[in-house]
Write an enzyme that holds these catalytic residues in place. Sequence first.
Site, PDB file in Angstrom:
ATOM      1  N   CYS A 220      35.849  49.561  39.570  1.00  0.00           N
ATOM      2  CA  CYS A 220      36.048  48.666  38.425  1.00  0.00           C
ATOM      3  C   CYS A 220      36.297  49.520  37.192  1.00  0.00           C
ATOM      4  O   CYS A 220      35.885  50.677  37.139  1.00  0.00           O
ATOM      5  CB  CYS A 220      34.876  47.714  38.230  1.00  0.00           C
ATOM      6  SG  CYS A 220      33.258  48.509  38.135  1.00  0.00           S
TER       7      CYS A 220
ATOM      8  N   CYS B 185      47.343  35.594  40.758  1.00  0.00           N
ATOM      9  CA  CYS B 185      46.407  36.675  40.424  1.00  0.00           C
ATOM     10  C   CYS B 185      47.100  37.788  39.646  1.00  0.00           C
ATOM     11  O   CYS B 185      46.534  38.861  39.455  1.00  0.00           O
ATOM     12  CB  CYS B 185      45.758  37.239  41.692  1.00  0.00           C
ATOM     13  SG  CYS B 185      46.924  37.912  42.887  1.00  0.00           S
TER      14      CYS B 185
END
Length: 451
Positions: free
Chosen positions: A81, A406
């Site tokens: 992340c 997305c």
Amino acid sequence: MSQQNNLIKLNIVDINDNGEGVGKFEEKIIFVPDTVTGDVVLVSLNFIKRQYAYGKVKEIIHSSPYRVRPNCIVSDKCGGCQWQHISPEYQLHIKQNKIVQSLRRIGRFKDISVLPILSSSEIFGYRNKATYPLSYSKSGNVHAGYYQRHTHKLININQCPIQDSRLNSFLAEIKLDIEKQRWTIYNEKTYEGQLRHLALRIGHSTGEVLLTLVSTSSHINEIKKQANLWLEKYPNLIGVLINQNSEKSNKIFGDKTFSIVGEPFLKENFFNIDFKLRPDTFFQVNTQSAETLLHSLLDNLILTGKEKIVDAYCGIGTFTLPLAKRVSHATGIEISYDSIEQAKTNAKANNIDNVVFYQGAVKDILPSLNISPDIVLLDPPRKGCEDGVIETLRRVRPPLIIYISCQPSTLARDLKKICHQNLYKILWIQPVDFFPQTPHVESIVAIRHIV
């Protein structure tokens, strides 16, 4: 600024689509990971081109008001992340703006209104699936984690704050067991060794866990004995499997999966539908945000129960089956044979008999259907819809298209093509935060055919 590793002072004024901070120095755009709008940083330049360069933070001279302390000690190294240093509120702001700007710049939509983004109920601990590359350290310890950004250097971790916390108890212990067994780890340079990845998957609603070793061979010495020990040790572990992948590529899963002990699938309940998920089954990684998206869709659609709907990239029926219970007839289309077979199994297990599934390409199946759909649902991969799919939609002309995306850039591109010559009009756009701590954002768009 001709030489690399020059140190420059930089004001970060924006965030790009990849989630990197953006500054400007001597008319050149500088991209700097691990920064946020409002930061003033000392940057070392490490990749210089004519119009832009990349830099690495050496010192934070002045912290942005949007900067927070990361939850993970390796957040600046690990590629899992990228945004733990950004406040949750500002993450949502960036994602909302990313969609608006993509629609304006790429789609050329001028007066576009985007609904406020729906936040995730969990900003940490939301991922129901993790696949960790494996390696041996120089000292002989097994490492598992994520690759450092833009490299193949593995950052070793024992827990991950964005994965379901119920998976954290596995990682450190499984690595030690692999060491004890002296199983070989695959080397992507020499193509030698067996184990490539450790994959963990959990049913968000059930807590059931599958553990899968991705290996170049289906035979791993003493695996059954070790797998039984794991089943005894972890109460929520219901199955241990081997996925065979002998390809010389960066593909994670191979085509063959073998059950060693326990169940070959886990149970998940999504929107009151029971699903069976295998290790390699595509399923939304943030279960609760996926349910938020579907709730939002149903609230905005206001279905009468008489509609005929086609789910064009249906997968295992994740959205098809909940929608089928609210319309007169549902049709699912999917290119993957395995996914279609799982979708059929899921429909039968839930006694949903008003749905039909077809395996094939959307551009081929959609015009051959013997029904005229009231709604076509699009949920394509990140690359968006192929031109053939959009051409088919414009020819079939369903009254309503729902596009779940997305990737804002490919969404804007596709919407521009769908709406070309005012054939369709955008009714509403709803962003949903599926992936906190990352730049990724999901969105739903309703597009109405103009008669």
